[in-house]
Design a protein around this motif. Structure first.
Motif, PDB file in Angstrom:
ATOM      1  N   MET A 222       6.358   3.648  -4.969  1.00 41.97           N
ATOM      2  CA  MET A 222       5.897   2.483  -3.109  1.00 41.97           C
ATOM      3  C   MET A 222       5.042   3.125  -2.101  1.00 41.97           C
ATOM      4  N   ILE A 223       5.390   4.396  -1.947  1.00 45.09           N
ATOM      5  CA  ILE A 223       4.570   4.986  -0.624  1.00 45.09           C
ATOM      6  C   ILE A 223       3.302   4.979  -0.587  1.00 45.09           C
ATOM      7  N   ALA A 224       2.449   5.230  -1.659  1.00 45.75           N
ATOM      8  CA  ALA A 224       0.724   5.223  -2.142  1.00 45.75           C
ATOM      9  C   ALA A 224       1.384   3.468  -2.141  1.00 45.75           C
ATOM     10  N   ALA A 225       1.358   2.519  -2.592  1.00 44.80           N
ATOM     11  CA  ALA A 225       1.532   1.358  -3.142  1.00 44.80           C
ATOM     12  C   ALA A 225       1.581   0.323  -1.384  1.00 44.80           C
ATOM     13  N   THR A 226       2.475   0.680  -0.949  1.00 48.78           N
ATOM     14  CA  THR A 226       2.562   0.366   0.521  1.00 48.78           C
ATOM     15  C   THR A 226       1.127   0.942   1.406  1.00 48.78           C
ATOM     16  N   PHE A 227       1.075   1.820   1.597  1.00 47.90           N
ATOM     17  CA  PHE A 227      -0.839   2.067   2.287  1.00 47.90           C
ATOM     18  C   PHE A 227      -1.628   1.959   1.266  1.00 47.90           C
ATOM     19  N   LEU A 229      -2.112  -1.852  -0.268  1.00 45.94           N
ATOM     20  CA  LEU A 229      -1.898  -3.147   0.418  1.00 45.94           C
ATOM     21  C   LEU A 229      -2.375  -2.596   2.002  1.00 45.94           C
ATOM     22  N   SER A 230      -1.683  -1.501   2.573  1.00 48.19           N
ATOM     23  CA  SER A 230      -2.300  -1.891   4.035  1.00 48.19           C
ATOM     24  C   SER A 230      -3.634  -1.547   4.110  1.00 48.19           C
ATOM     25  N   TYR A 231      -4.686  -1.136   2.921  1.00 44.72           N
ATOM     26  CA  TYR A 231      -5.806  -1.059   3.240  1.00 44.72           C
ATOM     27  C   TYR A 231      -6.218  -2.611   2.232  1.00 44.72           C
ATOM     28  N   TYR A 232      -5.554  -3.258   1.745  1.00 44.52           N
ATOM     29  CA  TYR A 232      -6.494  -5.004   1.194  1.00 44.52           C
ATOM     30  C   TYR A 232      -6.161  -6.190   1.386  1.00 44.52           C
ATOM     31  N   THR A 233      -5.138  -5.542   2.482  1.00 43.00           N
ATOM     32  CA  THR A 233      -4.436  -7.016   3.272  1.00 43.00           C
ATOM     33  C   THR A 233      -4.521  -6.601   4.800  1.00 43.00           C
ATOM     34  N   LEU A 240       4.770  -5.283   5.708  1.00 37.84           N
ATOM     35  CA  LEU A 240       4.232  -5.055   4.233  1.00 37.84           C
ATOM     36  C   LEU A 240       6.142  -4.512   3.822  1.00 37.84           C
ATOM     37  N   LEU A 241       6.541  -4.173   4.466  1.00 34.13           N
ATOM     38  CA  LEU A 241       8.345  -3.841   3.872  1.00 34.13           C
ATOM     39  C   LEU A 241       8.952  -4.465   4.282  1.00 34.13           C
ATOM     40  N   SER A 242       8.687  -5.953   4.481  1.00 29.58           N
ATOM     41  CA  SER A 242       9.680  -7.162   4.819  1.00 29.58           C
ATOM     42  C   SER A 242       8.971  -8.474   3.819  1.00 29.58           C
ATOM     43  N   LEU A 243       7.987  -8.016   2.914  1.00 31.03           N
ATOM     44  CA  LEU A 243       7.799  -8.610   1.944  1.00 31.03           C
ATOM     45  C   LEU A 243       8.667  -8.982   0.612  1.00 31.03           C
TER      46      LEU A 243
END
Length: 569
Positions: A222-227, A229-233, A240-243
């Motif tokens: 999930m941490i890898a997914a967060t980073f 997402l931060s790059y893509y969006t 991100l953490l409240s989506l």
């Protein structure tokens, strides 16, 4: 409060910006040096400070402020004030005295002058004390004691530094590989890995030919997914953490996902879209996002669940900054150390991914479009997201200086100087082609799937004939977008609001025409296409939300006056 024992009533339960719960413990303030809660409960090795009146007043003041301030702000007030009290104890001074307050502020100012504090930190500390003293009833004169402190300008802001291409080539493959491998193993046996602890049920992660054991792998996934997402969006950490897990929306056999995240400071909802035809997102990331949706449902299948959650020993919790920090400082640093071109340790940072996206957007477009993309004002983009990467900037400046020196020394052309020095300078147009996404956003809210195609060449030729700009420009023939085969409509509130603002601006411009026939000649084709071909196919909820925004907020800044549409024409 006669007893020295820890008391539950002296705690305030709050939620942080990352949606996690913690407590502000006012029991600690009763003792010298502000010891930890653990030491207060044990009552060993600590000294009573005899300031229970201040404890009661402070808890009351912060509870009242909480009615109008966010929990994150209240938490900041608490920790800044306890730091002040800790300093008072170290100097053996009473906290609610004018000489103590002024000595502390002078101490902070001297630290600022010595370079130990940034101006923003000094301003935050003094403003926090001013707010708290103005709300304490223990001494009505304490608010005036802050009037004589030194006031400085917030002049040393450091913008977030974007990642270089070489940084991204190290970081993105690692994140993609970690997410892909852990997601595959998790999907095969979700119950096993959700029950895993720090000591059992590790996953295997193959990286550069070496097999690694990954414990608490669901969190790492999930941490890898967060980073990613931060790059893509280009979204920030809190968003991100409240989506919440989004719903899929179909349109013309193409899918994208819309997630709403509350941006507290701006008091508005921000829509983040991911899909085949979104300006921010490359097509290959759709597989990543579909996989993220699948594993998110396996972690928590309830409706309205958070998209990203931590999970261990069958306990679920929102991901927060502590998880991201430990991922960098423990997992990555120990097992997969990465370094930039200057030998500095590379750390995954949502803010730096966001800054990287801003720089790419400004190269392709301008500060206004970058501001729309990052949901900030153009002033914020200039102040915090415009400096790029210092190393790349210095390299470009050095190369430019070398080329100019060679050109002057041998009286040669720039091209010859570049060839002699073996320096390859990327032209601006080549850089645009290298960084440009396939889909480009137009000023009226729709998108173009072929911004540099045949129509772009015709548009550029027309512009160049007026000696306005000698370059290959993206097509910006806004009125002819409607009916063009390359036009793409993305169903988001922001984009439809912009489109409706454009339409309303056109309609208002009728007063600038000679007659109705003159107006129809200019704009009838575009209006008919919007009314008959676009609006009927927009999701009703999105369309209604866009109409409400148009009524409550007004038109998009680009289309406030009919003068704007006349300039387009």
């Amino acid at each position: 409060m006669n007893s020295y024992k820890w008391q539950a009533k002296l705690c305030i339960k709050i939620r942080s910006g990352a949606n996690t719960t913690h407590y502000l413990d006012f029991n600690r303030i009763r003792f010298t040096g502000i010891p930890s809660t653990k030491k207060v409960k044990e009552l060993e090795g600590i000294e009573f400070a005899d300031r229970d009146d201040l404890v009661i007043e402070l808890q009351k003041a912060l509870s009242i402020l909480r009615l109008e301030k966010s929990d994150a702000t209240i938490s900041n007030y608490y920790y800044k004030f306890t730091a002040y009290l800790k300093w008072c104890d170290s100097q053996h001074m009473l906290p609610i005295e004018e000489k103590t307050i002024q000595k502390f502020c002078t101490h902070c100012y001297e630290r600022y002058r010595a370079g130990e504090l940034r101006s923003s930190a000094y301003i935050t500390i003094t403003s926090t004390l001013k707010v708290i003293f103005s709300n304490l009833e223990i001494n009505n004169a304490s608010e005036q004691w802050m009037n004589n402190i030194v006031i400085i300008a917030n002049s040393d802001n450091q913008p977030h530094e974007a990642y270089t291409n070489s940084d991204l080539k190290q970081m993105l493959p690692f994140l993609r590989s970690l997410f892909k491998q852990t997601a595959k193993q998790f999907s095969a046996s979700p119950e096993e890995y959700m029950a895993a602890s720090k000591k059992n049920s590790p996953m295997n992660f193959l990286w550069k030919g070496v097999n690694h054991k990954v414990y608490l792998a669901v969190n790492k996934m999930m941490i890898a997914a967060t980073f990613l997402l931060s790059y893509y969006t280009y979204s920030n950490t809190t968003q991100l953490l409240s989506l919440r897990r989004p719903q899929s929306v179909g349109y013309r056999k193409e899918n994208w996902y819309v997630m709403s995240a509350f941006k507290r400071r701006a008091f508005k909802v921000i829509n983040i879209e991911i899909g085949d035809h979104h300006i921010d997102i490359p097509k290959y990331c759709i597989d990543f996002f579909n996989t993220l949706l699948e594993v998110s449902k396996l972690v928590d299948s309830s409706s309205d669940a958070l998209l990203i959650q931590a999970c261990w020993e069958n306990k679920k919790a929102p991901l927060n900054n502590a998880f991201l920090r430990d991922f960098n400082s423990i997992f990555v640093k120990k097992n997969f150390p990465m370094y930039d071109s200057m030998g500095r340790e590379l750390r995954f940072s949502v803010s730096r991914f966001r800054a990287t996206g801003s720089i790419i957007s400004q190269i392709n477009n301008n500060e206004i479009e970058a501001a729309l993309l990052l949901n900030n004002t153009p002033e914020t983009i200039k102040r915090h997201y415009s400096d790029g990467n210092k190393l790349e900037n210095n390299i470009m400046m050095q190369e430019a200086a070398l080329i100019r020196a060679e050109q002057a020394k041998n009286l040669t052309t720039v091209e010859k100087a570049k060839e002699t020095l073996h320096i390859k300078v990327l032209k601006y147009e080549e850089l645009q082609d290298k960084l440009s996404p396939q889909i480009k956003k137009a000023a009226h809210g729709s998108y173009c799937a072929d911004p540099f195609g045949e129509k772009s060449k015709k548009f550029s030729k027309k512009i160049n004939s007026h000696n306005l700009h000698k370059a290959n420009l993206a097509c910006a023939d806004l009125l002819n977008c409607f009916g063009c085969t390359h036009q793409v409509i993305v169903q988001s509130v922001e984009d439809i609001w912009c489109l409706l603002s454009f339409k309303e601006c056109i309609e208002e411009s009728i007063y600038y025409h000679l007659n109705a026939r003159h107006f129809d000649h200019n704009f009838n084709q575009a209006l008919e296409f919007i009314d008959k071909k676009i609006i009927p196919k927009i999701d009703k909820k999105i369309f209604n939300d866009a109409e409400i925004k148009l009524m409550e907020v007004g038109r998009h800044p680009l289309w406030l006056s009919p003068d704007s549409i006349l300039m387009v024409k």
